[in-house]
Design an enzyme around this catalytic site. Structure first.
Site, mmCIF file in Angstrom:
data_model
loop_
_atom_site.group_PDB
_atom_site.id
_atom_site.type_symbol
_atom_site.label_atom_id
_atom_site.label_comp_id
_atom_site.label_asym_id
_atom_site.label_seq_id
_atom_site.Cartn_x
_atom_site.Cartn_y
_atom_site.Cartn_z
ATOM 1 N N GLY A 8 38.268 53.339 15.953
ATOM 2 C CA GLY A 8 37.177 53.683 16.860
ATOM 3 C C GLY A 8 37.701 54.175 18.194
ATOM 4 N N ILE A 55 36.618 52.595 8.742
ATOM 5 C CA ILE A 55 36.770 51.151 8.587
ATOM 6 C C ILE A 55 36.148 50.639 7.297
ATOM 7 C CG2 ILE A 55 34.653 50.463 9.780
ATOM 8 C CD1 ILE A 55 36.294 48.273 11.154
ATOM 9 N N TYR A 143 22.596 43.354 15.657
ATOM 10 C CA TYR A 143 23.828 43.488 16.444
ATOM 11 C C TYR A 143 24.410 42.107 16.730
ATOM 12 C CZ TYR A 143 26.761 44.619 20.530
ATOM 13 O OH TYR A 143 27.793 44.741 21.427
ATOM 14 N N LYS A 147 27.884 40.102 15.421
ATOM 15 C CA LYS A 147 28.876 39.589 16.362
ATOM 16 C C LYS A 147 29.192 38.112 16.088
ATOM 17 C CE LYS A 147 29.693 43.363 18.472
ATOM 18 N NZ LYS A 147 30.984 44.063 18.169
#
Length: 318
Positions: A8, A55, A143, A147
């Site tokens: 990234g 990825i 999101y 995480k």
């Protein structure tokens, strides 16, 4: 000398982290991993090697690690908060499926791994002010779910397989280099662009909504410093609270007007982003990071505002 792969590398964090890592470790020792359509340009393309690394393709990750003798992976691939809400399956595929691939390669090839977490890992069950390092994490967004899962998965690979996993929970990151990518805190970047362009700013976040923020140079320093830290001092790994400042839209607007007195702002609250912001902490307690690896930010709000405006004037008017 470390051999580093940044997955990234052309994103908001990666575009600055890759360049800084090359300054510290040498251009040839830092590989810029990118997905098709996001090939490195300019300084990043010229200052060191690059490789296609999707990825979600474990073989591509393994081939890059093997080809360049990589011993440290910075895994920055992710969808940011608002985008992840619109594309939850893709967010999971990249954030967790991709992380699994990276951790498996790291286990097999003896690599250290940095995968950033976020203030989004917390939800309404956590204390809102000075949220502690160790507390409930019950996010309301995909999101945040990725995480928290990423933190737990990284800790699992450290405990079970001895993989050297480390991370920080980033607050909103403010930068003049790369454009925002769909995060809830992006208003704190967009507001500077509007001020420098002489435009009236429409704020999508309501007055009184406090969120932790950090200037990108401090974010880059945190990502590098945690990976350089003495492992014997680390009681935590995934992930450390880090912060530099906390403000609401009125406070940052006031700071900018000290430098741009004619600047104007109105509110057009985005219900999606506002709902996400309301579920996050107002501020974080980063005592553990300060005690375990000497974390300390350089920029407060005033220093950041002045530097952002100066750099953006050069970028937009130069």
């Amino acid at each position: 000398m470390k051999k580093i792969l940044v997955i990234g590398s052309t994103g908001q964090i990666g575009s600055e982290l890759t360049v800084e890592l090359r300054k510290r470790y040498g251009g040839s020792n830092v590989v810029a991993g990118y997905i098709p359509g996001a090939r490195p340009q300019g300084e990043m393309a010229e200052s060191g090697p690059s490789a296609t690394v999707d990825i979600t393709n474990e073989q591509q990750v393994a081939e890059a690690v093997s080809r360049y003798g990589v011993d440290t992976i910075y895994n920055l691939a992710a969808l940011l908060s608002a985008v992840a809400e619109a594309k939850p399956l893709l967010a999971w595929t990249i954030g967790i499926g991709g992380l699994f691939n990276v951790l498996e390669v790291a286990r097999e090839m003896q690599c250290a791994v940095f995968t950033p977490s976020s203030i989004g890992a917390f939800g309404p069950g956590a204390p809102k002010v000075k949220t502690p390092q160790d507390t409930v994490r019950n996010p309301l967004t995909m999101y945040g779910v990725t995480k928290v899962t990423g933190e737990l998965l990284s800790d699992y690979y450290h405990r079970k397989y001895g993989v050297d996993t480390r991370s920080v929970r980033f607050p909103g990151l403010i930068s003049y280099v790369a454009p925002p990518g769909g995060g809830t805190t992006d208003y704190a970047v967009d507001i500077f662009y509007a001020a420098v362009r002489g435009e009236k700013f429409s704020c999508p976040i309501a007055a009184g909504t406090f969120m932790d923020m950090m200037y990108m140079p401090d974010g880059i320093e945190a990502a590098i410093k945690i990976m350089e830290a003495d492992p014997a001092r680390l009681k935590h790994r995934n992930a450390f609270n880090v912060t530099a400042m906390s403000f609401d839209p009125e406070i940052i607007y006031d700071r900018i007007r000290k430098h741009v007195p004619a600047f104007e702002m109105e509110y057009r609250v985005d219900p999606l982003r506002q709902g996400i912001a309301d579920s996050w902490p107002d501020s974080l307690d980063d005592t553990c990071a300060r005690e375990e690896w000497d974390w300390s930010p350089r920029y407060d709000l005033d220093a950041m505002a002045q530097d952002m405006l100066e750099k953006l004037r050069i970028k937009l008017n130069g």
